[in-house]
Design an enzyme around this catalytic site. Structure first.
Site: not given
Ligand code: 1CP
Length: 343
Positions: A25, A29, A38, A75, A152
């Site tokens: 990652r 962020r 973003r 992703d 998921y």
């Protein structure tokens, strides 16, 4: 020609005084430049499918820190979307998907070869990156492992214990196994196209492998990873492959040999000395510092970086965290870690 890229040298088994380093990652962020790009893209999924901007956020941590590897910005949940599932992100909460709970739902999905039009922007991101990355930086392509992606798709969201997926695999094994087969085959096609576009290494993220025990681990974590790696290596001879069966614990032992992976990534619930003695004996390992230290920093970050480097110094090693760097990490702490590692 002898391999000059540091990351590829470790994957080939070389022991280096200073190991190559990158962070899971690493585009994310905690970086103000990521948040700006973003915002420009609009939202997370628009960023994933905007090849220019996705390449830009992949490059940002390379420019800032000079990591030895860049990981494609995308992703693991793009594959379910390419197969026809609905996917969206709830702000502040995480991913949401339409759910697969029975054979009828499964039958509505597309086939393994129908994903490429949807994934075209991702392949384009890879092509841009293979042109623009510095010559010493290795480009990693990736996908989720079938079990993790299935958790998921079945629950429609992230779950703490993956209970809906465990329920389906015990109560309707035929549907569950068919979903696993579709994901295994689709992942092979998806990763193979990433390699054709310029990915030099692939990594398979099995974030929820730790909730599979015994025979279920073998059947749903080990076997699919083995199948994906075998097929990719037969299509792309010499392709280095990394596997990350997160929280596998004792099941990390022998995982590389059993799956054909050139490197196993280790999470931070495992002691580095234990992993060196039990996992690194089979080849390259990646890991495994606690991501929290990138938040708290200080002398403990320096000491831990040096301890982990030393613990893995007798075999091939790629320095990384045990899981992704978190949004509250201090970007300065990455410099502190790199200084402690590289001197
Ligand atoms: O708000 C944002 O900007 C979105 C946060 C984010 C990011 C930066 C998500 C949502 N995904 C990503 C990118 C990403 N995801 C990458 C490429 C970037 C890099 O590593 O630098 C990779 C490799 C992933 C892989 C991924 N996505 C995994 C496997 C690794 C892991 O962290 O365990 C998983 C489980 C996902 C699903 C996902 N995507 C995003 C979130 C918040 C989640 C987790 C959902 C949950 O809570 O279960």
């Amino acid at each position: 020609m002898a391999e000059t890229k540091k990351l590829l040298r470790s994957l080939a088994g070389e022991i280096q005084d200073v190991p190559p380093v990158w962070l899971m990652r690493q585009a994310g962020r905690y970086l103000p430049e990521y948040r700006a790009t973003r915002a420009e893209a609009g939202d997370f999924l628009s960023l994933c499918y905007n090849s220019e901007l996705a390449a830009e956020v992949t490059l940002q941590p390379i420019r800032r820190y000079g990591f030895d590897a860049a990981i494609l910005f995308a992703d693991i949940l793009l594959l379910p979307q390419a197969l026809g599932a609905d996917l969206w992100f709830e702000t502040g909460e995480g991913p949401r998907l339409s759910t697969i709970t029975d054979a009828g739902g499964l039958a509505k999905l597309k086939g393994k070869d129908d994903i490429h039009e949807h994934m075209a922007p991702v392949y384009e991101t890879v092509r841009i990156l293979s042109r623009e990355l510095p010559s010493e930086t290795t480009l990693i392509g990736f996908a989720g492992a079938p079990w993790t992606v299935a958790t998921y798709m079945i629950a429609g969201r992230g779950t703490p214990d993956q209970a809906p997926a465990h329920k389906l695999r015990t109560e309707d094994q035929a549907t569950f196994d068919a979903l696993m087969d579709l994901l295994t085959e689709g992942t092979i096609e998806y990763l193979s196209k990433q390699v054709e576009a310029g990915a030099e290494v692939i990594k398979i993220f099995d974030s929820w492998a730790g909730s599979l025990k015994g025979e279920a681990f073998t059947k749903y974590a080990l076997e699919p990873t083995k199948k994906i790696i075998a097929e990719l290596k037969s299509r792309h001879p010499g392709l280095p492959c990394m596997a990350f069966p997160r929280e596998a614990g004792e099941q990390y032992i022998g995982f590389a040999k059993a799956t054909g992976a050139d490197c196993v990534a280790i999470d931070n619930s495992v002691d580095a000395d234990w992993a060196a003695a039990n996992v690194q004996v089979d080849g390259c390992v990646q890991g495994n510092m606690n991501p929290k230290l990138m938040v708290t920093g200080g002398q403990e970050l320096i000491d831990e970086t040096k301890r982990i480097k030393k613990a893995f110094s007798k075999g091939p090693h790629i320095f990384n965290l045990g899981h992704g760097i978190t949004p509250d990490a201090d970007p300065e702490n990455v410099h502190v870690m790199l200084e402690a590692l590289r001197g």
